[in-house]
Design a protein around this motif. Structure first.
Motif, short mmCIF file in Angstrom:
data_model
loop_
_atom_site.label_atom_id
_atom_site.label_comp_id
_atom_site.label_asym_id
_atom_site.label_seq_id
_atom_site.Cartn_x
_atom_site.Cartn_y
_atom_site.Cartn_z
N VAL A 100 147.00 65.63 -1.68
CA VAL A 100 148.46 65.67 -1.35
C VAL A 100 148.99 66.89 -1.90
O VAL A 100 148.87 67.39 -2.91
N PRO A 111 152.67 68.85 -1.48
CA PRO A 111 154.07 69.04 -0.86
C PRO A 111 154.80 70.39 -1.26
O PRO A 111 155.91 70.23 -1.68
N ILE A 128 147.37 65.15 3.10
CA ILE A 128 148.79 65.08 3.48
C ILE A 128 149.55 66.52 3.00
O ILE A 128 149.33 66.76 1.79
N SER A 152 152.74 69.79 3.40
CA SER A 152 154.11 70.11 3.73
C SER A 152 153.95 71.09 5.12
O SER A 152 152.87 71.69 5.38
N PHE A 183 153.65 66.68 6.98
CA PHE A 183 154.87 66.25 6.93
C PHE A 183 156.13 67.12 6.78
O PHE A 183 156.19 68.31 6.74
N GLU A 209 159.44 61.32 4.99
CA GLU A 209 158.20 61.21 5.87
C GLU A 209 156.94 61.30 5.12
O GLU A 209 155.87 60.55 5.42
N ILE A 210 156.82 62.07 3.79
CA ILE A 210 155.60 62.00 2.85
C ILE A 210 155.29 60.54 2.56
O ILE A 210 154.09 60.25 2.42
N TYR A 211 156.32 59.91 2.21
CA TYR A 211 156.09 58.33 1.75
C TYR A 211 155.41 57.64 2.89
O TYR A 211 154.64 56.78 2.42
N LEU A 270 153.62 58.46 5.31
CA LEU A 270 152.41 59.21 5.70
C LEU A 270 151.42 58.55 4.59
O LEU A 270 150.23 58.33 4.84
N PHE A 271 151.78 58.83 3.34
CA PHE A 271 151.03 58.33 2.23
C PHE A 271 150.60 56.87 2.33
O PHE A 271 149.45 56.42 2.06
#
Length: 314
Positions: A257, A259, A280, A282, A294, A301-303, A305-306
């Motif tokens: 990840v 972000p 995942i 940004s 995301f 959105e990241i949550y 996707l995760f």
């Protein structure tokens, strides 16, 4: 990036590990026959010079000595290309003091979002010294175009594929312990600074009890002590680990990840895709094909996707 010509590199090798040093380390490993000399700007007691590199190497962290060294190199290697690698736009002030002779100059700035405190007139003077400037994303290209110089911009990637090697059993121990608990392995990385948004990774772990985060930090930053002293049963923080160790964990992870609020490319994203790890990241720059992107403007959105990626990795 591929090399088919002899060059002199101005930049850095690990340690510290970062975008510039990782890129250049891999470039040296891949094309040692084309690199005549390497001037390293990053002071460190633990330099990792690729074993297959046989050219000149000098560690010169002092800017005055650096100017003197480049001055001499231009006479020693007349007509050869000097490839400058710095991080941000503010580093361009260095070139006000550096004379150019009959060498070819090329430039790659590795920060995702470029800006400079120098007036545009001075920036134009500096940038017109270069024969080629490499852009890593559209935001970088817009920065250069806003100065309206008369030099070519070349879209390039700062990605050189990693070579995956095995690591010692002691280095694998934390990973194996997490696996023994049937936890999903999550990896994060970056400098201990707010723009990397490491708090989001910790929040993702808190919201998903079947996960374990390995967070690889490099260098200094405002959050260094806070993150190193983090007391969390499902978070392990590493500091300044070798690239081989980081890449091994990436290859074994379920999800990587990233972000970040700013980025030029994200080498670790590309490596993860090549290793077969879900990624995942940004949407702050053009990402490597296969990365799940995301939108930073949509915090949920990241949550989503995760959670979806966790399900797909069951």
């Amino acid at each position: 990036m591929k090399l088919s010509r002899e060059i002199i590199i101005i930049g850095g090798l690990p340690n510290p590990i970062g975008g510039v040093t990782t890129f250049l380390s891999r470039l040296v490993k891949a094309y040692p026959q084309f690199i005549l000399a390497f001037i390293d700007l990053y002071a460190s007691d633990d330099k990792r010079i690729p074993h297959n590199y046989k050219g000149e190497y000098a560690l010169v962290p002092n800017k005055i000595l650096l100017i003197f060294n480049i001055f001499l190199l231009q006479f020693k290697y007349k007509g050869k290309e000097i490839f400058f690698n710095f991080s941000s736009g503010n580093s361009l002030v260095f070139f006000l003091l550096l004379p150019k002779f009959n060498n070819v100059w090329s430039l790659m700035l590795h920060h995702g979002h470029l800006e400079s405190k120098l007036p545009k007139l001075l920036l134009r003077f500096i940038l017109n010294k270069f024969d080629t400037i490499y852009t890593l994303n559209e935001r970088q290209a817009e920065f250069y175009k806003s100065i309206k110089p008369c030099y070519p911009l070349v879209e390039e990637s700062s990605y050189v594929p990693a070579v995956l090697v095995d690591i010692s059993d002691s280095e694998k121990l934390p990973l194996n312990k997490a696996r023994d608990q049937n936890l999903k392995i999550i990896v994060g990385s970056g400098f201990p600074r707010p723009l990397y948004q490491h708090h989001i990774l910790i929040d993702l772990i808190n919201k998903n009890q079947n996960t374990f985060l390995f967070l690889f930090l490099y260098g200094d930053g405002e959050l260094k002590e806070e993150l190193l002293n983090l007391n969390h049963s499902r978070v392990k923080v590493f500091l300044d680990k070798r690239e081989d160790i980081f890449n091994f964990y990436l290859s074994e992870a379920d999800i990587y990840v990233r972000p970040t609020l700013e980025d030029s490319f994200g080498i670790a994203c590309a490596d993860s895709v090549e290793f077969g790890t879900t990624v995942i990241a940004s949407n702050v720059c053009k990402r490597y094909l296969g990365v799940n992107v995301f939108d930073l403007s949509n915090p949920t959105e990241i949550y989503n996707l995760f959670y979806k990626s966790l399900k797909e990795n069951e």
